[in-house]
Design a protein around this motif. Structure first.
Motif, PDB file in Angstrom:
ATOM      1  N   GLY A 122       0.823  -1.210   0.000  1.00 40.24           N
ATOM      2  CA  GLY A 122       0.000   0.000   0.000  1.00 40.24           C
ATOM      3  C   GLY A 122       0.854   1.255   0.000  1.00 40.24           C
ATOM      4  N   TYR A 174       2.292   1.723  -3.493  1.00 34.27           N
ATOM      5  CA  TYR A 174       1.327   2.366  -4.387  1.00 34.27           C
ATOM      6  C   TYR A 174       1.236   3.870  -4.069  1.00 34.27           C
ATOM      7  CZ  TYR A 174      -2.882   3.862  -6.712  1.00 34.27           C
ATOM      8  OH  TYR A 174      -3.757   4.562  -7.493  1.00 34.27           O
ATOM      9  N   TYR A 191       1.982   6.893  -6.483  1.00 37.58           N
ATOM     10  CA  TYR A 191       0.876   7.806  -6.775  1.00 37.58           C
ATOM     11  C   TYR A 191       1.372   9.257  -6.801  1.00 37.58           C
ATOM     12  CZ  TYR A 191      -3.727  10.008  -6.321  1.00 37.58           C
ATOM     13  OH  TYR A 191      -4.846  10.764  -6.515  1.00 37.58           O
ATOM     14  N   LEU A 201       0.936  -5.332  -7.443  1.00 39.28           N
ATOM     15  CA  LEU A 201       0.182  -4.181  -7.934  1.00 39.28           C
ATOM     16  C   LEU A 201      -0.159  -4.319  -9.419  1.00 39.28           C
ATOM     17  CD1 LEU A 201       2.011  -1.298  -6.034  1.00 39.28           C
ATOM     18  CD2 LEU A 201      -0.305  -2.156  -5.612  1.00 39.28           C
ATOM     19  N   MET A 247      -3.198  -2.061 -10.691  1.00 43.01           N
ATOM     20  CA  MET A 247      -3.039  -0.755 -10.045  1.00 43.01           C
ATOM     21  C   MET A 247      -1.835   0.002 -10.570  1.00 43.01           C
ATOM     22  SD  MET A 247      -4.187  -1.743  -6.198  1.00 43.01           S
ATOM     23  CE  MET A 247      -4.483  -0.062  -5.660  1.00 43.01           C
ATOM     24  N   ILE A 248      -0.926  -0.712 -11.220  1.00 41.64           N
ATOM     25  CA  ILE A 248       0.196  -0.071 -11.899  1.00 41.64           C
ATOM     26  C   ILE A 248       0.399  -0.772 -13.240  1.00 41.64           C
ATOM     27  CG2 ILE A 248       1.360   0.649  -9.763  1.00 41.64           C
ATOM     28  CD1 ILE A 248       3.404  -1.596 -10.255  1.00 41.64           C
ATOM     29  N   TYR A 270       7.678   1.522 -14.309  1.00 43.84           N
ATOM     30  CA  TYR A 270       6.336   1.271 -13.786  1.00 43.84           C
ATOM     31  C   TYR A 270       5.682   2.597 -13.442  1.00 43.84           C
ATOM     32  CZ  TYR A 270       8.390  -3.314 -13.433  1.00 43.84           C
ATOM     33  OH  TYR A 270       9.012  -4.490 -13.728  1.00 43.84           O
ATOM     34  N   VAL A 289       1.884   4.318 -11.932  1.00 50.14           N
ATOM     35  CA  VAL A 289       0.661   4.065 -11.195  1.00 50.14           C
ATOM     36  C   VAL A 289      -0.567   4.341 -12.063  1.00 50.14           C
ATOM     37  CG1 VAL A 289       0.382   6.394 -10.223  1.00 50.14           C
ATOM     38  CG2 VAL A 289      -0.382   4.439  -8.918  1.00 50.14           C
ATOM     39  N   TRP A 303      -8.710   5.872  -8.892  1.00 50.68           N
ATOM     40  CA  TRP A 303      -9.056   5.066  -7.722  1.00 50.68           C
ATOM     41  C   TRP A 303     -10.356   4.302  -7.926  1.00 50.68           C
ATOM     42  CZ3 TRP A 303      -7.475   7.376  -2.390  1.00 50.68           C
ATOM     43  CH2 TRP A 303      -6.115   7.689  -2.423  1.00 50.68           C
ATOM     44  N   ASN A 343      -9.293   1.331  -9.877  1.00 48.54           N
ATOM     45  CA  ASN A 343      -8.539   0.438  -8.998  1.00 48.54           C
ATOM     46  C   ASN A 343      -9.469  -0.377  -8.112  1.00 48.54           C
ATOM     47  OD1 ASN A 343      -6.075   1.300  -9.975  1.00 48.54           O
ATOM     48  ND2 ASN A 343      -5.781   2.808  -8.379  1.00 48.54           N
ATOM     49  N   TYR A 345      -9.761  -4.363  -8.404  1.00 44.10           N
ATOM     50  CA  TYR A 345      -9.365  -5.153  -7.243  1.00 44.10           C
ATOM     51  C   TYR A 345     -10.477  -6.116  -6.832  1.00 44.10           C
ATOM     52  CZ  TYR A 345      -8.070  -6.549  -2.570  1.00 44.10           C
ATOM     53  OH  TYR A 345      -7.780  -7.306  -1.472  1.00 44.10           O
TER      54      TYR A 345
END
Length: 191
Positions: free
Chosen positions: A40, A43, A47, A76, A81-82, A95, A97, A101, A104, A108
């Motif tokens: 987390g 990420y 971000y 991720l 998420m990436i 990579y 991000v 959201w 994401n 997820y």
């Protein structure tokens, strides 16, 4: 976080402290959903980074081993998420991000729920097949058949729930969820 050139040391320190609070909050939030706090934080760090980064840059910036970074990045990426992106003039993987959201969240839960549902539905369908076999083998035993019918009803109810959950997942995957629960206005545009 290479976007702080030209600011005073105090300004940089305040911005970094503020970002660290947000990154910690992102990490804690993701921890609620079964993603480790460190992933987390990874990420969250990405971000706030302006542009793609390499594993080496992540490892150095976050003080974690390249192996840990690789595991975190892979997690991720699996969660969408990436993304791995191309960078002109570099041979190292870069990579970046996925900053949406809403997407994401949708990805997820779609990924996690679909995987769990498929496994659970396989077990329930196997249980129904076994009930059918037991019903055939015990046609004359009414008390036993009664128990099997009760179990069959409960399993069918569970399968109905999973079918509903699949439809929920499809609303997430297609974005139709936002027809029912609209996204908030774009705060960056001041709406």
């Amino acid at each position: 976080m290479n976007d702080l050139n030209g600011f005073t040391a105090e300004q940089i320190q305040r911005i970094q402290k503020n970002r660290e609070r947000v990154i910690d909050s992102i990490g804690k939030n993701m921890d609620l959903y079964g993603i480790t706090l460190s992933i987390g934080h990874l990420y969250g760090y990405m971000y706030f980074n302006n542009g793609p980064v390499t594993l080496d840059e992540l490892s150095q910036s976050m003080g974690m081993s390249k192996t840990s970074m690789s595991t975190g990045v892979r997690t991720l990426m699996d969660l969408k998420m990436i993304d791995k992106v191309w960078g002109k003039g570099t041979r190292k993987d870069l990579y970046e991000v996925e900053p949406d959201w809403y997407q994401n969240f949708s990805d997820y839960f779609s990924i996690k729920w679909r995987k769990a549902i498929e496994g659970n539905m396989n077990v329930l369908n196997k249980a129904l097949r076994e009930i059918e076999e037991m019903k055939t083998e015990n046609e004359a035993n009414e008390p036993f058949l009664g128990v099997l019918r009760e179990d069959e009803i409960k399993i069918i109810q569970a399968l109905d729930y999973y079918k509903w959950l699949i439809r929920l997942i499809e609303t997430l995957e297609t974005g139709r969820i936002f027809d029912f629960i609209p996204k908030e206005s774009d705060g960056a545009k001041g709406e």
